[in-house]
Motif scaffolding. Structure first.
Motif, PDB file in Angstrom:
ATOM      1  N   GLY A 250       0.961  -1.318   0.070  1.00 52.80           N
ATOM      2  CA  GLY A 250      -0.144   0.141   0.009  1.00 52.80           C
ATOM      3  C   GLY A 250       0.888   1.256  -0.192  1.00 52.80           C
ATOM      4  O   GLY A 250       1.807   1.477  -0.810  1.00 52.80           O
ATOM      5  N   THR A 251       0.404   2.162   1.020  1.00 49.92           N
ATOM      6  CA  THR A 251       1.207   3.527   1.008  1.00 49.92           C
ATOM      7  C   THR A 251       2.473   3.294   1.420  1.00 49.92           C
ATOM      8  O   THR A 251       3.334   4.321   0.850  1.00 49.92           O
ATOM      9  CB  THR A 251       0.628   4.454   2.179  1.00 49.92           C
ATOM     10  OG1 THR A 251       0.402   3.471   3.202  1.00 49.92           O
ATOM     11  CG2 THR A 251      -0.779   4.844   1.837  1.00 49.92           C
ATOM     12  N   ILE A 254       3.981   2.600  -2.093  1.00 53.75           N
ATOM     13  CA  ILE A 254       4.027   3.874  -3.166  1.00 53.75           C
ATOM     14  C   ILE A 254       4.924   5.101  -2.588  1.00 53.75           C
ATOM     15  O   ILE A 254       5.540   5.718  -3.377  1.00 53.75           O
ATOM     16  CB  ILE A 254       2.746   4.552  -3.069  1.00 53.75           C
ATOM     17  CG1 ILE A 254       1.716   3.470  -3.767  1.00 53.75           C
ATOM     18  CG2 ILE A 254       2.521   5.733  -3.434  1.00 53.75           C
ATOM     19  CD1 ILE A 254       2.097   3.712  -5.220  1.00 53.75           C
ATOM     20  N   ALA A 255       5.153   5.078  -1.162  1.00 47.82           N
ATOM     21  CA  ALA A 255       6.254   6.211  -0.772  1.00 47.82           C
ATOM     22  C   ALA A 255       7.446   5.744  -1.043  1.00 47.82           C
ATOM     23  O   ALA A 255       8.153   6.976  -1.679  1.00 47.82           O
ATOM     24  CB  ALA A 255       6.175   6.129   0.842  1.00 47.82           C
TER      25      ALA A 255
ATOM     26  N   VAL B  22      -3.925  -0.053  -4.214  1.00 47.97           N
ATOM     27  CA  VAL B  22      -2.632  -0.692  -4.308  1.00 47.97           C
ATOM     28  C   VAL B  22      -2.708  -1.870  -3.308  1.00 47.97           C
ATOM     29  O   VAL B  22      -2.924  -1.415  -1.985  1.00 47.97           O
ATOM     30  CB  VAL B  22      -1.397   0.263  -4.064  1.00 47.97           C
ATOM     31  CG1 VAL B  22      -0.117  -0.617  -4.131  1.00 47.97           C
ATOM     32  CG2 VAL B  22      -1.568   1.302  -5.190  1.00 47.97           C
ATOM     33  N   ASP B  23      -2.680  -2.837  -3.569  1.00 47.78           N
ATOM     34  CA  ASP B  23      -2.627  -4.095  -2.483  1.00 47.78           C
ATOM     35  C   ASP B  23      -4.229  -3.960  -1.763  1.00 47.78           C
ATOM     36  O   ASP B  23      -4.999  -3.938  -2.348  1.00 47.78           O
ATOM     37  CB  ASP B  23      -1.366  -3.982  -1.250  1.00 47.78           C
ATOM     38  CG  ASP B  23      -0.126  -4.158  -2.264  1.00 47.78           C
ATOM     39  OD1 ASP B  23       0.779  -3.193  -1.868  1.00 47.78           O
ATOM     40  OD2 ASP B  23       0.034  -4.810  -3.082  1.00 47.78           O
ATOM     41  N   GLU B  25      -5.090  -1.337  -0.115  1.00 49.09           N
ATOM     42  CA  GLU B  25      -5.318  -0.104   0.522  1.00 49.09           C
ATOM     43  C   GLU B  25      -5.696   0.766  -0.469  1.00 49.09           C
ATOM     44  O   GLU B  25      -5.358   0.673  -1.789  1.00 49.09           O
ATOM     45  CB  GLU B  25      -3.771   0.311   1.091  1.00 49.09           C
ATOM     46  CG  GLU B  25      -4.129   1.329   2.110  1.00 49.09           C
ATOM     47  CD  GLU B  25      -2.753   1.761   2.946  1.00 49.09           C
ATOM     48  OE1 GLU B  25      -1.520   0.849   2.859  1.00 49.09           O
ATOM     49  OE2 GLU B  25      -2.330   2.743   3.199  1.00 49.09           O
ATOM     50  N   ILE B  27      -5.480   4.665  -1.970  1.00 54.40           N
ATOM     51  CA  ILE B  27      -4.543   5.752  -1.842  1.00 54.40           C
ATOM     52  C   ILE B  27      -5.219   6.896  -2.611  1.00 54.40           C
ATOM     53  O   ILE B  27      -5.780   6.750  -3.646  1.00 54.40           O
ATOM     54  CB  ILE B  27      -3.044   5.394  -2.325  1.00 54.40           C
ATOM     55  CG1 ILE B  27      -2.678   4.232  -1.510  1.00 54.40           C
ATOM     56  CG2 ILE B  27      -2.251   6.735  -2.053  1.00 54.40           C
ATOM     57  CD1 ILE B  27      -1.247   3.610  -2.273  1.00 54.40           C
ATOM     58  N   TYR B  36      -0.612  12.494  -0.160  1.00 52.99           N
ATOM     59  CA  TYR B  36      -1.306  11.455  -0.392  1.00 52.99           C
ATOM     60  C   TYR B  36      -1.600  10.860   1.215  1.00 52.99           C
ATOM     61  O   TYR B  36      -0.821  10.941   2.019  1.00 52.99           O
ATOM     62  CB  TYR B  36      -0.734  10.505  -1.266  1.00 52.99           C
ATOM     63  CG  TYR B  36       0.680   9.931  -0.920  1.00 52.99           C
ATOM     64  CD1 TYR B  36       1.712  10.627  -1.128  1.00 52.99           C
ATOM     65  CD2 TYR B  36       0.734   8.831  -0.102  1.00 52.99           C
ATOM     66  CE1 TYR B  36       2.951  10.348  -0.790  1.00 52.99           C
ATOM     67  CE2 TYR B  36       2.011   8.424   0.136  1.00 52.99           C
ATOM     68  CZ  TYR B  36       3.230   9.002  -0.035  1.00 52.99           C
ATOM     69  OH  TYR B  36       4.520   8.626   0.458  1.00 52.99           O
TER      70      TYR B  36
END
Lengths: 317, 101
Positions: A250-251, A254-255, B22-23, B25, B27, B36
């Protein structure tokens, strides 16, 4: 002399030139939309449409990019100007007389990534290095400056893997493929430290070591597109015996990727939204693995052994 | 705990936000604020209820309580906390009371 006297590879594009250039010779046939005529001429700086304006890492050379007219990108780097025109399938070079950097390097490392990213909506560029494993799949290494991306790529190459790119990686998020560049490395080191290099050039003086650009012999395999298997985010740590590989979600994933994705200084909202969406596509389709490692001995980079063990796992597809 | 909103309150999301999954989650990219955010399951449910269905708070709370099998008061507390976060981050606003629905 014919415009087609010399044929060169530039990523997965082919350049036809009437004059010899410092680029990789091409021997393949490509579709018409991937073949470009390279010629010399006068290129004017557009009055409007500047999307990128920045000083290069040496703080001296200025890089500016214009993309006002659909299908056309103009790049000004130092005193060189290049017009990349997709409507005419041609690239016009307006070169300064005292070119310190070979034009092939400027085309490959500066102009082409910018042009391809702006003209092909599925392309993104990462500050990264990349190798191909023995199955021909691409592994990308991201991380902050000094994290060891280039060193990792060099040491993996010395252990039998194939260098695909260093410092800049182009990804097509429609096909989830990495588009390989000429095998070069940028390292803080001595000129003689990379004996595999066919040539080297000083690109930036440093406090203790200078940064050199090393060109390696071209790959035997001429394939330019490689399926992406995964992304390693290199995180040097201070604690010995605490190295680990952790898959991010997830984030968190992406980070890591966002921090290393090329961005425009004056990009439109549409560009920035598309950039984010493409990076999310990349993170959805490729595992992002945080590799925390203690740098330790410079002669024996600890992260290399860990990566090789990971790549050789039976459950790695 | 004092409730922050009325059961009939409705909310609006900024139209320029970019949402990607994404996965497990979701965003949300806020270009204007250059930031974000990640949404968990509850947050995503509330987000969709606002964005796609324009549902009032009381219906959102009811859905959360049912979906996640939790007490109504706890569901309201969670929903209000999330909505306050969205508003404070500049991603959402409470609709004026005099809008007819």
């Amino acid at each position: 002399m014919s415009d087609e006297a010399y044929r060169y590879d530039l990523y997965d594009q082919c350049l036809l030139s009437a004059e010899p250039q410092a680029l990789t010779r091409s021997d393949g046939d490509l579709p018409a939309d991937k073949v470009w005529r390279l010629k010399s001429g006068s290129v004017e700086e557009p009055a409007t449409g500047c999307v990128h304006d920045i000083l290069d890492f040496d703080g001296i050379k200025r890089l500016r990019v214009w993309h006002d007219i659909p299908g056309k990108v103009v790049v000004s780097y130092d005193e060189t100007r290049v017009e990349w025109d997709a409507t005419r399938q041609q690239i016009v070079l307006d070169l300064s007389r005292d070119l310190a950097i070979p034009v092939g390097v400027i085309l490959e490392r500066v102009v082409a990534p910018l042009a391809l990213m702006l003209l092909k909506p599925s392309m993104i560029a990462l500050h990264a290095s990349a190798i191909a494993d023995k199955e021909g799949r691409a592994w990308i290494f991201i991380g902050n400056s000094g994290a060891g991306k280039s060193t990792t790529a060099l040491e993996l190459m010395r252990r039998g893997l194939t260098l695909l790119a260093d410092d800049l990686v182009l990804v097509d998020t429609n096909t989830m493929e990495l588009i390989a560049a000429t095998p070069t490395l940028r390292l803080f080191d001595q000129p003689e430290s990379v004996p595999e290099a066919v040539q080297n050039q000083l690109v930036m003086p440093g406090a203790n070591l200078n940064k050199y650009w090393y060109q390696l012999a071209d790959r035997k395999e001429r394939r330019r597109r490689f399926e992406i298997a995964g992304i390693f985010s290199l995180q040097p740590i201070r604690e010995q015996n605490s190295s680990s590989i952790q898959e991010l979600q997830g984030t968190e994933s992406i980070a890591q990727v966002l921090a290393q994705a090329f961005d425009l200084t004056h990009g439109s909202s549409q560009f920035r939204a598309r950039r984010f969406q493409k990076l999310c596509t990349l993170a959805r389709n490729s595992p992002v693995l945080q590799l925390s490692y203690y740098p330790g001995d410079r002669e024996k980079p600890a992260q290399v052994a860990k990566i090789l063990r990971y790549l050789n796992r039976e459950d790695v597809q | 705990m004092k409730n922050k909103f009325l059961p009939t309150d409705r909310f609006s999301l900024r139209p320029d936000l970019v949402v990607e999954e994404v996965d497990d989650e979701v965003i949300v990219l806020d270009l204007e604020g250059n930031q974000y955010f990640g949404l968990n399951n509850v947050g995503w449910m509330i987000w969709k209820a606002i964005a796609d269905e324009d549902r009032p708070l009381e219906e959102i709370v009811s859905s959360i309580a049912t979906q996640f099998e939790i007490d109504g008061a706890l569901a309201r507390q969670d929903a209000e906390a999330f909505l306050v976060e969205l508003i404070e981050a500049g991603l959402a606003t409470k609709q004026p009371l005099n809008q007819d629905k």
